[in-house]
Design a protein around this motif. Structure first.
Motif, PDB file in Angstrom:
ATOM      1  N   GLY A 753      59.722  34.923  38.334  1.00  0.00           N
ATOM      2  CA  GLY A 753      58.944  35.566  39.386  1.00  0.00           C
ATOM      3  C   GLY A 753      58.003  36.625  38.834  1.00  0.00           C
ATOM      4  O   GLY A 753      56.847  36.728  39.269  1.00  0.00           O
ATOM      5  N   MET A 754      58.468  37.408  37.860  1.00  0.00           N
ATOM      6  CA  MET A 754      57.606  38.431  37.259  1.00  0.00           C
ATOM      7  C   MET A 754      56.437  37.784  36.520  1.00  0.00           C
ATOM      8  O   MET A 754      55.300  38.287  36.575  1.00  0.00           O
ATOM      9  N   ALA A 755      56.699  36.658  35.831  1.00  0.00           N
ATOM     10  CA  ALA A 755      55.617  35.962  35.136  1.00  0.00           C
ATOM     11  C   ALA A 755      54.591  35.440  36.137  1.00  0.00           C
ATOM     12  O   ALA A 755      53.374  35.523  35.907  1.00  0.00           O
ATOM     13  N   ALA A 756      55.081  34.884  37.269  1.00  0.00           N
ATOM     14  CA  ALA A 756      54.157  34.383  38.294  1.00  0.00           C
ATOM     15  C   ALA A 756      53.337  35.521  38.889  1.00  0.00           C
ATOM     16  O   ALA A 756      52.124  35.386  39.110  1.00  0.00           O
ATOM     17  N   LEU A 757      53.980  36.664  39.138  1.00  0.00           N
ATOM     18  CA  LEU A 757      53.237  37.814  39.661  1.00  0.00           C
ATOM     19  C   LEU A 757      52.192  38.310  38.665  1.00  0.00           C
ATOM     20  O   LEU A 757      51.092  38.722  39.054  1.00  0.00           O
ATOM     21  N   ALA A 758      52.539  38.260  37.361  1.00  0.00           N
ATOM     22  CA  ALA A 758      51.575  38.673  36.339  1.00  0.00           C
ATOM     23  C   ALA A 758      50.354  37.756  36.344  1.00  0.00           C
ATOM     24  O   ALA A 758      49.210  38.210  36.210  1.00  0.00           O
ATOM     25  N   VAL A 759      50.605  36.446  36.514  1.00  0.00           N
ATOM     26  CA  VAL A 759      49.493  35.491  36.570  1.00  0.00           C
ATOM     27  C   VAL A 759      48.631  35.757  37.799  1.00  0.00           C
ATOM     28  O   VAL A 759      47.396  35.759  37.730  1.00  0.00           O
ATOM     29  N   LEU A 760      49.267  35.990  38.941  1.00  0.00           N
ATOM     30  CA  LEU A 760      48.507  36.259  40.165  1.00  0.00           C
ATOM     31  C   LEU A 760      47.717  37.556  40.049  1.00  0.00           C
ATOM     32  O   LEU A 760      46.557  37.636  40.500  1.00  0.00           O
ATOM     33  N   ALA A 761      48.316  38.566  39.425  1.00  0.00           N
ATOM     34  CA  ALA A 761      47.594  39.829  39.239  1.00  0.00           C
ATOM     35  C   ALA A 761      46.390  39.637  38.319  1.00  0.00           C
ATOM     36  O   ALA A 761      45.307  40.179  38.570  1.00  0.00           O
ATOM     37  N   ALA A 762      46.601  38.849  37.247  1.00  0.00           N
ATOM     38  CA  ALA A 762      45.482  38.573  36.337  1.00  0.00           C
ATOM     39  C   ALA A 762      44.387  37.797  37.058  1.00  0.00           C
ATOM     40  O   ALA A 762      43.187  38.028  36.827  1.00  0.00           O
ATOM     41  N   ALA A 763      44.793  36.862  37.948  1.00  0.00           N
ATOM     42  CA  ALA A 763      43.803  36.089  38.706  1.00  0.00           C
ATOM     43  C   ALA A 763      43.017  36.987  39.654  1.00  0.00           C
ATOM     44  O   ALA A 763      41.796  36.858  39.784  1.00  0.00           O
ATOM     45  N   LEU A 764      43.699  37.916  40.331  1.00  0.00           N
ATOM     46  CA  LEU A 764      43.010  38.822  41.252  1.00  0.00           C
ATOM     47  C   LEU A 764      42.027  39.717  40.504  1.00  0.00           C
ATOM     48  O   LEU A 764      40.882  39.926  40.955  1.00  0.00           O
ATOM     49  N   LEU A 765      42.458  40.257  39.358  1.00  0.00           N
ATOM     50  CA  LEU A 765      41.570  41.119  38.586  1.00  0.00           C
ATOM     51  C   LEU A 765      40.371  40.334  38.046  1.00  0.00           C
ATOM     52  O   LEU A 765      39.220  40.793  38.122  1.00  0.00           O
ATOM     53  N   SER A 766      40.646  39.137  37.527  1.00  0.00           N
ATOM     54  CA  SER A 766      39.551  38.308  37.014  1.00  0.00           C
ATOM     55  C   SER A 766      38.594  37.925  38.131  1.00  0.00           C
ATOM     56  O   SER A 766      37.366  37.945  37.951  1.00  0.00           O
ATOM     57  N   GLY A 767      39.142  37.562  39.299  1.00  0.00           N
ATOM     58  CA  GLY A 767      38.289  37.219  40.429  1.00  0.00           C
ATOM     59  C   GLY A 767      37.415  38.384  40.872  1.00  0.00           C
ATOM     60  O   GLY A 767      36.235  38.202  41.195  1.00  0.00           O
ATOM     61  N   TRP A 768      37.987  39.572  40.851  1.00  0.00           N
ATOM     62  CA  TRP A 768      37.205  40.751  41.240  1.00  0.00           C
ATOM     63  C   TRP A 768      36.071  41.007  40.246  1.00  0.00           C
ATOM     64  O   TRP A 768      34.931  41.309  40.642  1.00  0.00           O
ATOM     65  N   LEU A 769      36.368  40.870  38.946  1.00  0.00           N
ATOM     66  CA  LEU A 769      35.337  41.085  37.934  1.00  0.00           C
ATOM     67  C   LEU A 769      34.221  40.048  38.057  1.00  0.00           C
ATOM     68  O   LEU A 769      33.028  40.384  37.943  1.00  0.00           O
ATOM     69  N   VAL A 770      34.598  38.804  38.302  1.00  0.00           N
ATOM     70  CA  VAL A 770      33.600  37.749  38.425  1.00  0.00           C
ATOM     71  C   VAL A 770      32.770  37.940  39.692  1.00  0.00           C
ATOM     72  O   VAL A 770      31.547  37.770  39.686  1.00  0.00           O
ATOM     73  N   LYS A 771      33.427  38.297  40.795  1.00  0.00           N
ATOM     74  CA  LYS A 771      32.682  38.532  42.046  1.00  0.00           C
ATOM     75  C   LYS A 771      31.711  39.698  41.892  1.00  0.00           C
ATOM     76  O   LYS A 771      30.586  39.674  42.424  1.00  0.00           O
ATOM     77  N   ARG A 772      32.113  40.720  41.170  1.00  0.00           N
ATOM     78  CA  ARG A 772      31.213  41.846  40.937  1.00  0.00           C
ATOM     79  C   ARG A 772      29.955  41.387  40.206  1.00  0.00           C
ATOM     80  O   ARG A 772      28.835  41.774  40.551  1.00  0.00           O
ATOM     81  N   ASP A 773      30.127  40.506  39.199  1.00  0.00           N
ATOM     82  CA  ASP A 773      28.963  39.994  38.477  1.00  0.00           C
ATOM     83  C   ASP A 773      28.112  39.093  39.381  1.00  0.00           C
ATOM     84  O   ASP A 773      26.874  39.083  39.273  1.00  0.00           O
TER      85      ASP A 773
END
Length: 787
Positions: A753-773
């Motif tokens: 579960g912690m690994a899955a949450l880490a992946v989801l957190a990385a996806a949210l951060l990456s999505g935010w960075l890409v949307k900003r660009d």
């Protein structure tokens, strides 16, 4: 600078996000390789230099008592270069009231200029005077743990005699790099003392005037060890020899060797995983770049550049990223390896450090990084080489989707237009989606395996000290005694129960496979210190036969039904042939168990015990410790809580601390992979997204079209990452397990579960960075055809 080189720098600047993420993955792989190989090389060279400089013996031969003249006979044996006799003995280091006595080892100390073998390194103070009877050198690790310094005094019981001593100096020794209390596997500086007395004082205390009870032997260069050991055993057998053993079986050296071997295994298994992921990412980046630059490739070839020149241009791009990552990883690996080596120097008590990074690790790191990156790109560059100008300058043939199931059209009643766009792209590019899913799943597998390994460390502690060992204290006797000794313990106020144990030192054999250990005789139904199987179920002691710990069974290549040869090194020293009755799970050490009654029958010593496990009233624990401390037959007492704390410290600050580095590396790689996938998708669809904005789609709708694809990839990668993580967990755990402790393969839902949450957190951060660009993008520039 050629036009192609200028284009190379423009391309690097344009894809700096993807290039940086890929270089980071490569850097982490090379860093792990350089750090671990450098650490292995440093520990190995430091150990060997320490052994050579302070002349650690090649063969150790303990015995009961032999006249000094036997040293000359040992020295005259073929293959022997030097032989020394010394006096060693067990002792109890006295402690303040309420504390348990500390087990200690006392050794004779010749003049400093006469230390031909096992020399002592003086770290503080001065040498004891040779005529003194109460001056000692104390092991530095114990002294620091107990706050003792030169000039301080202490009392200790040696051979039944309590005496006061004064510390003249602190010392280190190559034979005590790794110090553990007798009968335990985990080091604890505060609970095991070593001190050296002048030879005359030791001889008087242990009745060894003109005699010795341990021989140290150095071999001639090229001499074979086994024949020398057999010859020594033959000479010392009449004097109570318990069997000569080589440096490889010396407890301290064996534990250090196990740690170095574990690091060596990790160095060869973990970094290639990171580099393989980097090669896969480079393949995706170059593949999509070539697809997007078809027209440019055609123009370059039309202007006279050959297929080889254009292919080399893209290969340069790959090699630049790989070289930058490898260089960064090499520098980081040196820094990390140096830091880890300093930590190990403290842990293993090396007085100096021969820090050495094997040049081969740099060569291998750079070669593997470049080959991995190139290997993933050559498949793509082959298409570039074959692409003709006429074909390249034409738009690619539109793909035929007539035979593709149009789920978006079928679900138009339930999905809005942006959702249908996401679904249509997923169904029309399944191969591309599958590649992205594999990349994210690989990153998640790293996180799953690392978190599972950390949970395995916790499971080792819980099983060892909650499921198996349910006692509060363990008491050992100086010599095997009758069962009345256990009755005396049971009658001690504050002792709730006592369970006897018989421990017999032995050499265990199966053909050419040999292990120097012991046989533990337990009660038929152990309650306070249980033996468990691989399902954590208690195992009762069979009336006949031996139960082997899994690591011991692996070392000796034995299975149930086979016969174990036991050479007992105590008392009459019989040779026993005992059938293997079963295999047990033990996470500390590699013991062998059998019924105490059966063991005593085989030894023809009925009713004998070596110690006992106790449960005590915690309100009276200090009183119990004080009473047991005054019993003359007791050689040592240990608390379970102290052993547990020592194991946790070992895992957090010793060799187990490597797992924290691996966790940080896994988290970084996971984020890099997900961010890379998002950046690649943005670079690939920048023109499409700009077109949607011009047609009236809002920023949120345009972002949903792009990031919805990333969300689908993440959701598909989660279950695949869990499956890959389980397999990777097994590979990493095998590398970290040693004879000292074994890490079980634990598939903990919380870790997943912690690994899955880490992946989801990385996806949210990456999505935010890409949307900003995306929001900052120039729509006019995105819609223009790039030259």
């Amino acid at each position: 600078m050629s036009p192609l080189d200028r284009k190379l720098f423009r391309d690097l600047r344009r894809i700096r996000g993807q290039a940086g993420a890929i270089a980071a993955v490569i850097a982490l792989g090379v860093m792990m390789m350089v750090m671990m190989s450098g650490l292995v090389n440093t520990l190995d060279e430091t150990r060997q230099a320490y052994y050579d400089r302070y002349r650690l013996a090649d063969v150790f031969a303990p015995l009961t008592r032999a006249p000094a003249r036997m040293v000359a006979r040992i020295a005259a044996l073929p293959g022997v270069e030097t032989a020394v006799g010394r006096v060693v003995g067990s002792a109890l280091f006295d402690t303040p009231k309420g504390e348990l006595p500390i087990r200690a080892r006392a050794l004779s100390l010749p003049d400093p200029d006469q230390m031909r073998l096992n020399a002592v390194y003086l770290t503080a103070g001065q040498w004891p005077a040779q005529g003194s009877e109460n001056e000692v050198l104390l092991l530095e690790g114990f002294a620091k743990a107990r706050g003792l310094e030169p000039g301080d005094g202490f009392t200790a019981t040696l051979n039944g005699v309590k005496r006061g001593f004064r510390i003249t100096g602190l010392a280190q020794s190559p034979e005590f790099l790794y110090t553990t209390p007798p009968g335990e596997m985990v080091p604890d500086d505060a609970r095991f003392a070593v001190f050296w007395l002048p030879r005359a004082a030791m001889a008087a205390l242990y009745d060894m005037d003109g005699a010795f009870n341990e021989a140290l032997v150095a071999l001639r260069p090229g001499a074979a060890e086994p024949p020398v050991r057999l010859a020594i055993d033959k000479l010392l057998d009449p004097f109570g020899g318990t069997g000569a053993y080589g440096r490889a079986d010396h407890p301290s050296n064996r534990f250090v060797s196990e740690e170095i071997n574990g690091l060596r295994t990790s160095a060869t298994s973990v970094p290639p995983i990171f580099l393989a992921i980097a090669a896969f990412l480079l393949y995706i980046v170059i593949s999509r770049m070539v697809q997007a630059e078809r027209e440019q490739i055609g123009l370059l070839k039309a202007f006279g550049y050959s297929g080889l020149e254009v292919s080399l241009h893209y290969l340069k791009l790959v090699l630049t990223i790989a070289f930058a990552g490898a260089l960064l990883g090499a520098v980081a690996g040196i820094a990390a390896g140096n830091g880890m080596a300093v930590m190990y120097q403290t842990y293993f008590k090396f007085p100096f450090l021969v820090f050495s990074v094997d040049p081969a690790s740099f060569v291998i790191g750079f070669a593997v990084a470049i080959l991995a990156a190139s290997g993933g790109s050559l498949l793509v560059l082959r298409r570039v080489f074959r692409l003709t100008p006429a074909v390249a300058m034409r738009p690619p043939t539109p793909p035929d989707y007539s035979r593709t199931l149009d789920l978006a059209h079928l679900m138009r009643r339930w999905l809005d237009q942006p959702s249908r766009m996401v679904l249509r792209r997923i169904t029309r590019y399944p191969g591309r989606m599958f590649g992205a899913v594999i990349g994210v799943a690989a990153g998640m597998a790293l996180s799953v395996s690392t978190l599972s390994m950390m949970e395995g460390f916790n499971t080792t502690v819980d099983l060892s000290f909650s499921v198996m060992d349910r006692s509060d204290m363990a008491v050992s006797f100086a010599l095997p005694r009758g069962e009345d000794a256990v009755l005396s313990l049971r009658r001690t106020p504050g002792v709730l129960s006592a369970e006897p144990v018989r421990i017999v030192p032995a050499i265990l054999r199966n053909g050419p496979h040999i292990y120097r250990g012991s046989i533990e005789g337990r009660e038929p139904h152990p309650r306070l210190n249980r033996v468990i199987d691989h399902n954590a179920r208690p195992i009762d002691m069979p009336p006949a036969g031996v139960i082997l710990a899994q690591p011991l069974a692996d070392i000796l290549h034995l299975k149930p039904g086979d016969t174990l040869i036991v050479e007992v090194r105590e008392g009459r020293r019989p040779v026993l042939r005992i059938p293997v009755a079963g295999i047990a799970q033990t996470l500390l050490g590699a013991p062998a168990f059998m019924s105490r009654a059966a063991l005593n029958r085989a030894l023809k010593e009925p009713g004998r015990v070596s110690g006992a496990f106790l449960t005590v009233d915690q309100a009276q624990a200090d009183r119990v410790a004080a009473r047991i401390k005054d019993m003359p037959a007791v050689a040592g007492v240990s608390r379970k809580d102290d052993q547990r704390a020592a194991l946790i410290e070992l895992m957090n600050t010793g060799p187990g601390s490597v797992r924290f580095i691996m966790l940080a590396v896994a988290a970084t790689i996971t984020f890099g992979i997900i961010y890379n996938a998002a950046r690649i998708a943005l670079a690939e669809r920048a023109r499409d997204i700009a077109s949607l904005r011009v047609m009236g789609f809002g920023k949120g709708e345009a972002a949903f079209v792009l990031l919805g694809e990333l969300g689908f990839v993440i959701l598909m990668a989660l279950p695949l990452g869990l499956g890959l993580g389980q397999g990777l967990t097994y590979l990493i755990v095998v590398g970290f397990s040693t004879d000292i402790y074994q890490i079980p393969v634990v598939h903990d839902p919380a870790a997943h579960g912690m690994a899955a949450l880490a992946v989801l957190a990385a996806a949210l951060l990456s999505g935010w960075l890409v949307k900003r660009d995306m929001d900052r993008a120039d729509l006019i520039a995105a819609l223009k055809t790039r030259d």
